[in-house]
Design an enzyme around this catalytic site. Structure first.
Site, PDB file in Angstrom:
ATOM      1  N   GLY A 258       0.903  -1.240   0.275  1.00 33.77           N
ATOM      2  CA  GLY A 258       0.472  -0.154  -0.154  1.00 33.77           C
ATOM      3  C   GLY A 258       0.957   1.079   0.160  1.00 33.77           C
ATOM      4  O   GLY A 258       1.993   1.320  -0.407  1.00 33.77           O
ATOM      5  N   GLY A 260       2.123   4.909   2.014  1.00 38.97           N
ATOM      6  CA  GLY A 260       2.184   5.168   3.636  1.00 38.97           C
ATOM      7  C   GLY A 260       4.641   4.426   3.395  1.00 38.97           C
ATOM      8  O   GLY A 260       4.764   4.468   2.849  1.00 38.97           O
ATOM      9  N   ASN A 261       4.493   5.257   4.834  1.00 43.77           N
ATOM     10  CA  ASN A 261       6.302   4.952   5.018  1.00 43.77           C
ATOM     11  C   ASN A 261       6.293   3.800   5.985  1.00 43.77           C
ATOM     12  O   ASN A 261       7.460   2.901   5.521  1.00 43.77           O
ATOM     13  CB  ASN A 261       6.341   5.723   6.175  1.00 43.77           C
ATOM     14  N   VAL A 262       5.571   3.028   6.239  1.00 42.02           N
ATOM     15  CA  VAL A 262       5.077   1.229   6.629  1.00 42.02           C
ATOM     16  C   VAL A 262       5.696   0.314   5.359  1.00 42.02           C
ATOM     17  O   VAL A 262       6.477   0.122   4.980  1.00 42.02           O
ATOM     18  CB  VAL A 262       3.773   0.796   7.244  1.00 42.02           C
ATOM     19  N   GLU A 284      -0.342  -1.217  -7.137  1.00 45.14           N
ATOM     20  CA  GLU A 284      -1.081   0.146  -7.569  1.00 45.14           C
ATOM     21  C   GLU A 284       0.208   1.257  -7.499  1.00 45.14           C
ATOM     22  O   GLU A 284       0.069   1.477  -8.477  1.00 45.14           O
ATOM     23  CB  GLU A 284      -1.991   0.516  -6.605  1.00 45.14           C
ATOM     24  N   GLY A 378      -7.134   0.875  -2.283  1.00 41.15           N
ATOM     25  CA  GLY A 378      -6.801  -0.601  -3.087  1.00 41.15           C
ATOM     26  C   GLY A 378      -6.683  -2.268  -2.741  1.00 41.15           C
ATOM     27  O   GLY A 378      -6.726  -3.042  -2.848  1.00 41.15           O
TER      28      GLY A 378
HETATM   29  O1  0RQ Z   1      -2.822  10.404  12.763  1.00 39.92           O
HETATM   30  O2  0RQ Z   1      -0.309  11.720  12.328  1.00 39.92           O
HETATM   31  O3  0RQ Z   1      -2.622  12.325  13.789  1.00 39.92           O
HETATM   32  O4  0RQ Z   1      -1.259  11.042  15.188  1.00 39.92           O
HETATM   33  O5  0RQ Z   1      -4.126   7.954  11.713  1.00 39.92           O
HETATM   34  O6  0RQ Z   1      -1.499   6.619  11.117  1.00 39.92           O
HETATM   35  O7  0RQ Z   1       0.188   5.427  11.710  1.00 39.92           O
HETATM   36  O8  0RQ Z   1       0.746   7.149  10.438  1.00 39.92           O
HETATM   37  O9  0RQ Z   1      -0.275   5.601   9.056  1.00 39.92           O
HETATM   38  O10 0RQ Z   1       0.338   7.442   7.607  1.00 39.92           O
HETATM   39  O11 0RQ Z   1       0.107   4.706   7.253  1.00 39.92           O
HETATM   40  O12 0RQ Z   1      -1.941   5.826   7.830  1.00 39.92           O
HETATM   41  C1  0RQ Z   1      -4.977   3.129   7.858  1.00 39.92           C
HETATM   42  C2  0RQ Z   1      -5.189   5.362   7.825  1.00 39.92           C
HETATM   43  C3  0RQ Z   1      -2.688   4.563   8.090  1.00 39.92           C
HETATM   44  C4  0RQ Z   1      -3.872   4.701   5.907  1.00 39.92           C
HETATM   45  C5  0RQ Z   1      -3.916   4.577   7.510  1.00 39.92           C
HETATM   46  C6  0RQ Z   1      -3.555   7.834  13.099  1.00 39.92           C
HETATM   47  C7  0RQ Z   1      -2.493   8.128  13.515  1.00 39.92           C
HETATM   48  C8  0RQ Z   1      -1.525   8.598  12.658  1.00 39.92           C
HETATM   49  C9  0RQ Z   1      -1.680   8.024  10.493  1.00 39.92           C
HETATM   50  P1  0RQ Z   1      -1.819  11.533  13.387  1.00 39.92           P
HETATM   51  P2  0RQ Z   1       0.142   6.516  10.523  1.00 39.92           P
HETATM   52  P3  0RQ Z   1      -0.566   5.467   7.422  1.00 39.92           P
HETATM   53  C10 0RQ Z   1      -3.590   2.281  -0.527  1.00 39.92           C
HETATM   54  C11 0RQ Z   1      -3.774   0.480   0.146  1.00 39.92           C
HETATM   55  C12 0RQ Z   1      -6.438   2.358   3.656  1.00 39.92           C
HETATM   56  C13 0RQ Z   1      -6.314   1.010   3.470  1.00 39.92           C
HETATM   57  C14 0RQ Z   1      -5.098   0.164   2.827  1.00 39.92           C
HETATM   58  C15 0RQ Z   1      -4.723   4.041   4.844  1.00 39.92           C
HETATM   59  C16 0RQ Z   1      -3.101   8.246  11.492  1.00 39.92           C
HETATM   60  O13 0RQ Z   1      -2.496   3.487   5.975  1.00 39.92           O
HETATM   61  O14 0RQ Z   1      -5.791   5.106   4.486  1.00 39.92           O
HETATM   62  O15 0RQ Z   1      -3.942   0.046   2.929  1.00 39.92           O
HETATM   63  N1  0RQ Z   1      -4.762   2.770   4.286  1.00 39.92           N
HETATM   64  N2  0RQ Z   1      -5.143   1.502   1.147  1.00 39.92           N
HETATM   65  O16 0RQ Z   1      -2.669   8.195  14.551  1.00 39.92           O
HETATM   66  C17 0RQ Z   1      -7.605   6.605  15.462  1.00 39.92           C
HETATM   67  C18 0RQ Z   1      -7.027   4.354  15.117  1.00 39.92           C
HETATM   68  C19 0RQ Z   1      -5.505   4.968  15.151  1.00 39.92           C
HETATM   69  C20 0RQ Z   1      -5.499   5.713  14.939  1.00 39.92           C
HETATM   70  C21 0RQ Z   1      -3.934   4.809  13.318  1.00 39.92           C
HETATM   71  N3  0RQ Z   1      -7.140   2.942  15.672  1.00 39.92           N
HETATM   72  N4  0RQ Z   1      -7.446   5.504  16.267  1.00 39.92           N
HETATM   73  N5  0RQ Z   1      -6.099   6.463  15.026  1.00 39.92           N
HETATM   74  N6  0RQ Z   1      -4.417   6.096  13.575  1.00 39.92           N
HETATM   75  N7  0RQ Z   1      -4.641   4.288  14.048  1.00 39.92           N
HETATM   76  C22 0RQ Z   1      -4.096   3.275  -0.381  1.00 39.92           C
HETATM   77  C23 0RQ Z   1      -4.742   3.586  -1.852  1.00 39.92           C
HETATM   78  O17 0RQ Z   1      -5.037   2.487  -2.206  1.00 39.92           O
HETATM   79  C24 0RQ Z   1      -4.265   4.030  -3.356  1.00 39.92           C
END
Ligand code: 0RQ
Length: 496
Positions: A258, A260-262, A284, A378
């Site tokens: 997917g 992002g940083n992870v 993607e 995706g």
């Molecule tokens: O917020 O920075 O304000 O603290 O969510 O979290 O850990 O920085 O990770 O940027 O990868 O986002 C799932 C949203 C993760 C993203 C999600 C808060 C956390 C932080 C972001 P702050 P991280 P990421 C690719 C395919 C969709 C599914 C996918 C995403 C912010 O990866 O949208 O993989 N994925 N699709 O603090 C409240 C929780 C939380 C929370 C994290 N449980 N409750 N806040 N955060 N967990 C996409 C495409 O197809 C293009």
């Protein structure tokens, strides 16, 4: 075409209040920039004059701030689909200022063609080149481009010189036939080409060409922190072991990861792992780590929908097109994310959870079940059809006050039936072949942050009978604690 060259303001005047507009691109890569910003200025002026102005928006996925951000701040979005990740748009969605519906990315183009979502009045397209006879060469992202170009009554082109005309040949552009005439999508290896390097449109439909040289709204990646690095290493360790045990073929399988940083860290760790051979990517979003691994010979080929890389990485690709041309391919999202192709190729998929429950259901989208974060993107296209589907997440968020693992997810994007492996910085929960009670044990012992293990063990041991021991009085105790006390560690269960 020369007679159609005009300013962004003039081009934006072709769009009327209430129009449905399709945009090229996927993530900020390949998205138009100057016409959407001009459209936002026009919407603001209309609102100030007391007139309504809002459009419906179809995109490939998230876009840049000059598209989603500007239009959201101008309050000019009547409805929007699919994935988005802009903070101002997120605010507008969660306050009811726009109607957002979250779709599997692979399905949008076909649902447009099926007529489920209304007409496409205008397509706004970023191009590296356009010819007199209507051949459009996209830039670094494709998305739903072939379909919106064919369906739109009018096409506005942003001709962006940041993308050299020589990238012609990097795209593979095609649309499938629709049922009952659909045939197989004949991609048998990630590098297979089945389309054209350009999109052919009726030149009469092109109403405006706007010259620009704006770079993508792309940020650079954050440096790896300990948690991100540990997650990446755990994914690599898991896959190396699968290979050793013979459950992944010795030539390895294509990887999807997917955004992002992870995701970037995971690919970095896979590239560094000595057991894993050089591999292909069928994904993607092609990120920076893929470009770095190509240079080292660790990634052989990458097929994606966008080159969603930092400005320095895109510069590197464009300056070394001879090296990258036969290693990179950009497709429409309905091919990059096609369930049929993902299952055929045996793609190993790695996506991100916002929260998971101890039984293996995943919420990727809704904070506390109500507030939209981004969308599922995706992740569903890939997860449901994967050879092995993996979800990664840090074990906690918000300085430990939020656990990524809860008794019951507050929204389900991916069910226990599709989710095979969950990985955090603590370890790997391999859920294949496990019952719900076994899955809970495996997740708590391997993935959950130590602060939350006693609370989740207590939940599991509440003596509830049945296949899945959910305690309906207490399954949202973690979320209630987060909302009422600001800290899930303070969750309490009612007495039995
Ligand atoms: O917020 O920075 O304000 O603290 O969510 O979290 O850990 O920085 O990770 O940027 O990868 O986002 C799932 C949203 C993760 C993203 C999600 C808060 C956390 C932080 C972001 P702050 P991280 P990421 C690719 C395919 C969709 C599914 C996918 C995403 C912010 O990866 O949208 O993989 N994925 N699709 O603090 C409240 C929780 C939380 C929370 C994290 N449980 N409750 N806040 N955060 N967990 C996409 C495409 O197809 C293009």
């Amino acid at each position: 075409m020369k007679t159609k060259i005009m300013s962004a303001e003039e081009a934006a005047a072709f769009i009327q209040n209430g129009d449905n507009v399709g945009f090229s691109g996927f993530t900020p890569a390949g998205c138009p920039k100057v016409v959407p910003a001009a459209l936002a200025r026009r919407a603001k002026a209309e609102h100030e004059a007391g007139r309504p102005f809002a459009i419906g928006m179809f995109t490939g996925a998230s876009t840049g701030d000059r598209l989603d951000g500007e239009l959201a701040r101008a309050n000019a979005i009547k409805f929007r689909t699919p994935y988005q990740s802009n903070k101002d748009l997120r605010k507008l969605i969660n306050t009811g200022g726009t109607q957002y519906f979250d779709m599997h990315l692979s399905m949008l183009a076909q649902e447009l063609r099926y007529g489920f979502l209304g007409p496409v009045d205008v397509a706004i397209v970023e191009a590296a080149d356009v010819t007199e006879d209507g051949q459009i060469v996209p830039t670094s992202g494709v998305g739903i481009l072939p379909t919106i170009c064919r369906m739109a009554k009018k096409i506005i082109i942003e001709l962006n010189e940041k993308h050299p005309k020589e990238i012609r040949g990097i795209h593979d552009l095609v649309e499938p036939l629709d049922p009952p005439h659909r045939k197989e999508l004949p991609i048998y290896t990630p590098s297979d080409r089945i389309g054209k390097p350009y999109i052919q449109v009726d030149p009469e439909k092109i109403v405006a060409i706007v010259h620009t040289s704006e770079p993508n709204d792309e940020g650079d990646f954050a440096p790896l922190d300990e948690v991100t690095k540990a997650i990446g290493d755990n994914v690599a360790r898991f896959l190396a072991n699968e290979l050793k045990c013979g459950r992944i073929p010795k030539e390895f399988l294509p990887i999807q990861s997917g955004v992002g940083n992870v995701a970037n860290a995971v690919l970095g760790s896979l590239g560094d792992n000595e057991v894993i051979p050089a591999f292909d990517i069928y994904t993607e979003v092609i990120q920076d780590s893929v470009i770095a691994l190509m240079k080292k010979g660790r990634v052989r080929f990458a097929s994606g929908c966008s080159l969603s890389v930092s400005r320095s990485a895109i510069k590197e690709v464009y300056s070394n097109l001879d090296f990258f041309r036969d290693k990179l391919l950009l497709r429409p999202v309905e091919y990059s994310n096609s369930p049929e192709i993902v299952r055929r190729l045996g793609v190993i998929t790695i996506n991100t959870a916002l929260e998971a429950d101890i039984f293996g259901n995943i919420n990727s989208t809704h904070v506390n079940g109500t507030r939209m974060m981004n969308g599922l993107g995706g992740s569903g296209d890939f997860t449901r059809n994967a050879f092995i589907s993996i979800f990664t997440t840090p074990s906690t968020a918000k300085e430990g006050k939020v656990s990524a693992f809860v008794p019951m997810v507050s929204h389900v994007d991916h069910s226990e039936h599709s989710v095979k492996v969950i990985i955090t910085e603590y370890g790997i929960a391999d859920l294949r072949g496990l019952s719900p009670r076994q899955r809970a044990r495996c997740i708590i012992d391997n993935c959950v942050h130590p602060d939350y293990r006693p609370l989740l063990n207590e939940y599991l041991e509440r003596g509830i009978e049945g296949q899945t021991p959910q305690d309906l009085d207490n399954c949202f105790a973690f979320h209630k604690a987060a909302i009422e006390k600001g800290d899930m560690r303070l969750a309490e269960y009612s007495k039995k």
